[in-house]
Design a protein around this motif. Structure first.
Motif, PDB file in Angstrom:
ATOM      1  N   SER A  45      24.061   9.868   9.717  1.00  0.00           N
ATOM      2  CA  SER A  45      22.807   9.898   8.952  1.00  0.00           C
ATOM      3  C   SER A  45      21.857   8.791   9.384  1.00  0.00           C
ATOM      4  O   SER A  45      20.643   8.968   9.388  1.00  0.00           O
ATOM      5  CB  SER A  45      23.089   9.760   7.451  1.00  0.00           C
ATOM      6  OG  SER A  45      23.769  10.893   6.996  1.00  0.00           O
ATOM      7  N   ASN A  59      19.409   9.711  11.771  1.00  0.00           N
ATOM      8  CA  ASN A  59      18.270  10.503  11.306  1.00  0.00           C
ATOM      9  C   ASN A  59      17.188   9.638  10.665  1.00  0.00           C
ATOM     10  O   ASN A  59      16.194  10.162  10.167  1.00  0.00           O
ATOM     11  CB  ASN A  59      18.709  11.568  10.289  1.00  0.00           C
ATOM     12  CG  ASN A  59      19.404  12.726  10.946  1.00  0.00           C
ATOM     13  OD1 ASN A  59      20.623  12.801  10.962  1.00  0.00           O
ATOM     14  ND2 ASN A  59      18.632  13.610  11.526  1.00  0.00           N
ATOM     15  N   HIS A  94      12.806   8.807  15.235  1.00  0.00           N
ATOM     16  CA  HIS A  94      12.258  10.119  15.602  1.00  0.00           C
ATOM     17  C   HIS A  94      10.758  10.207  15.467  1.00  0.00           C
ATOM     18  O   HIS A  94      10.170  11.247  15.703  1.00  0.00           O
ATOM     19  CB  HIS A  94      12.917  11.199  14.745  1.00  0.00           C
ATOM     20  CG  HIS A  94      14.397  11.219  14.861  1.00  0.00           C
ATOM     21  ND1 HIS A  94      15.047  11.886  15.866  1.00  0.00           N
ATOM     22  CD2 HIS A  94      15.357  10.603  14.132  1.00  0.00           C
ATOM     23  CE1 HIS A  94      16.359  11.692  15.740  1.00  0.00           C
ATOM     24  NE2 HIS A  94      16.573  10.913  14.695  1.00  0.00           N
ATOM     25  N   TYR A 137      13.776   9.678   6.424  1.00  0.00           N
ATOM     26  CA  TYR A 137      14.538  10.417   7.436  1.00  0.00           C
ATOM     27  C   TYR A 137      13.680  11.483   8.094  1.00  0.00           C
ATOM     28  O   TYR A 137      12.787  12.050   7.461  1.00  0.00           O
ATOM     29  CB  TYR A 137      15.739  11.121   6.792  1.00  0.00           C
ATOM     30  CG  TYR A 137      16.754  10.187   6.200  1.00  0.00           C
ATOM     31  CD1 TYR A 137      17.748   9.620   6.999  1.00  0.00           C
ATOM     32  CD2 TYR A 137      16.729   9.861   4.852  1.00  0.00           C
ATOM     33  CE1 TYR A 137      18.689   8.752   6.457  1.00  0.00           C
ATOM     34  CE2 TYR A 137      17.665   8.998   4.296  1.00  0.00           C
ATOM     35  CZ  TYR A 137      18.645   8.449   5.109  1.00  0.00           C
ATOM     36  OH  TYR A 137      19.575   7.596   4.574  1.00  0.00           O
ATOM     37  N   VAL A 161      14.395  15.073  10.154  1.00  0.00           N
ATOM     38  CA  VAL A 161      15.450  16.015  10.492  1.00  0.00           C
ATOM     39  C   VAL A 161      14.868  17.082  11.411  1.00  0.00           C
ATOM     40  O   VAL A 161      13.875  17.726  11.073  1.00  0.00           O
ATOM     41  CB  VAL A 161      16.013  16.673   9.216  1.00  0.00           C
ATOM     42  CG1 VAL A 161      17.066  17.711   9.567  1.00  0.00           C
ATOM     43  CG2 VAL A 161      16.591  15.617   8.284  1.00  0.00           C
ATOM     44  N   CYS A 194      21.245  21.965  10.834  1.00  0.00           N
ATOM     45  CA  CYS A 194      20.244  21.300  10.020  1.00  0.00           C
ATOM     46  C   CYS A 194      20.730  21.188   8.565  1.00  0.00           C
ATOM     47  O   CYS A 194      20.562  20.144   7.927  1.00  0.00           O
ATOM     48  CB  CYS A 194      18.950  22.084  10.117  1.00  0.00           C
ATOM     49  SG  CYS A 194      17.549  21.216   9.433  1.00  0.00           S
ATOM     50  N   THR A 223      23.231  18.455   8.469  1.00  0.00           N
ATOM     51  CA  THR A 223      22.583  17.143   8.608  1.00  0.00           C
ATOM     52  C   THR A 223      21.991  16.697   7.271  1.00  0.00           C
ATOM     53  O   THR A 223      22.179  15.555   6.848  1.00  0.00           O
ATOM     54  CB  THR A 223      21.480  17.194   9.689  1.00  0.00           C
ATOM     55  OG1 THR A 223      22.087  17.541  10.923  1.00  0.00           O
ATOM     56  CG2 THR A 223      20.775  15.855   9.822  1.00  0.00           C
ATOM     57  N   ILE A 227      23.080  13.443   4.975  1.00  0.00           N
ATOM     58  CA  ILE A 227      22.144  12.398   4.567  1.00  0.00           C
ATOM     59  C   ILE A 227      22.220  12.177   3.057  1.00  0.00           C
ATOM     60  O   ILE A 227      22.286  11.037   2.583  1.00  0.00           O
ATOM     61  CB  ILE A 227      20.698  12.757   4.991  1.00  0.00           C
ATOM     62  CG1 ILE A 227      20.575  12.701   6.516  1.00  0.00           C
ATOM     63  CG2 ILE A 227      19.683  11.839   4.316  1.00  0.00           C
ATOM     64  CD1 ILE A 227      19.269  13.271   7.058  1.00  0.00           C
TER      65      ILE A 227
END
Lengths: 205, 205
Positions: A183, A186, A191, B163, B165, B173, B176, B180
């Protein structure tokens, strides 16, 4: 493949950190465990480069002088430190590097690596901790009492930590730690450049 | 069972947020999806209390006056808002509540719920986004261009998010996002009282 994360793991003695680290290394290919340098002699069964990097006092002193250690500390007449090269090479290679260290050392790491993730491992209760600390061997009441006293000190500064992981069941705990590390990859900072790229690209047409 | 987390999900149109939310709700029992109130009329196939809570202008105005909405906004002649009761009841019951909303609304939520987790969903590239936005139907070039333009605006303020994603493969996804949310429950703040308890308990003997 981005850069790896530095994961600093602390916790009560008796929280099962060692077992947890071993289980993580066995199960996931993308993790590396930092190996400390020490001036103490190898104990039976310990392996150079796996248990520790064994150094003479002179070699250790040189490592300090050459800034080859991220942090170091003295403990009952011996030095212990974290070699920088191993950590940085693995991070560059995209591996997540785990570093097991007490809170005071963790604070030094966080100063040098502000992106490091701080994780504190705890047993589910004081009773379980007491049980684990007293069951370990056939130590005297004095030794056990000293250990329990030390445990209360080991959480000094835990407020600075990012995550607290309860080690009740080893497999659950392994999965929890893995989930946290994944995590962390992420987190938006890693990003945000993708979003900027997409926006620039879309506005070009 | 602690309190649930409020998860605010934003992202480019065409990022697949709706499909992602549905998949999360289907797969995990512990998640709830916030349902918005709106003054616009139901469309064919929409269901009261599932798609939206449908309100008259007067009812909506009263909800605002009674402070029953966490946030609201007008959009092409209609009002949309987030009813507070649904969110708070589910959080109290220990459910993690997802709320799909654009960035401006998300900022208002974060002001009222500083612990809310902000998540931005993005396709893996501008090309994929363009493909998804142009493939949706048989819209004119104008409509498509307006959509692409809007997409560049939809990321305005993404720097405030926790975050990001990437929605490349739906199942990945979904996992993920679940990872999180679970990891957020390991954040130190939620467990610091356990550490304090253990320390107090150990120092008692």
């Amino acid at each position: 493949m981005g850069k790896g994360k530095l994961i600093v793991v602390s916790g009560f003695s008796g929280a099962g950190k060692g077992t947890l680290m071993n289980a993580l290394m066995e199960r996931y290919d993308n993790y590396a465990l930092s190996v400390s340098a020490t001036t103490r002699a190898p104990r039976p069964g310990e392996v150079e480069g796996v248990s520790y990097f064994y150094k003479t006092d002179e070699e250790f002193r040189q490592m300090i002088e050459r800034d080859e250690l991220i942090e170091y500390a003295g403990y009952v007449g011996h030095y212990y430190g974290t070699p920088k090269t191993f950590v940085e090479e693995n991070l560059e290679a995209g591996k997540d590097v785990f570093l097991e260290i007490e809170i005071q050392g963790a604070m030094k790491i966080k100063q040098k690596y502000p992106d490091a993730v701080l994780m504190f491992v705890t047993p589910p209760s004081a009773d379980v901790l007491r049980e684990r600390l007293t069951k370990r061997g056939t130590e005297s009441a004095d030794v056990i009492e000293a250990r329990l006293k030390r445990a209360t000190e080991e959480a000094e500064g835990v407020e600075a930590y990012d995550y607290i992981v309860v080690n009740d069941n080893l497999q659950d705990c392994v999965e929890t730690v893995d989930r946290i590390v994944k995590s962390e990859h992420n987190k938006a900072g890693e990003h945000i450049s993708l979003i900027k790229e997409i926006r620039t690209d879309l506005s070009k047409q």
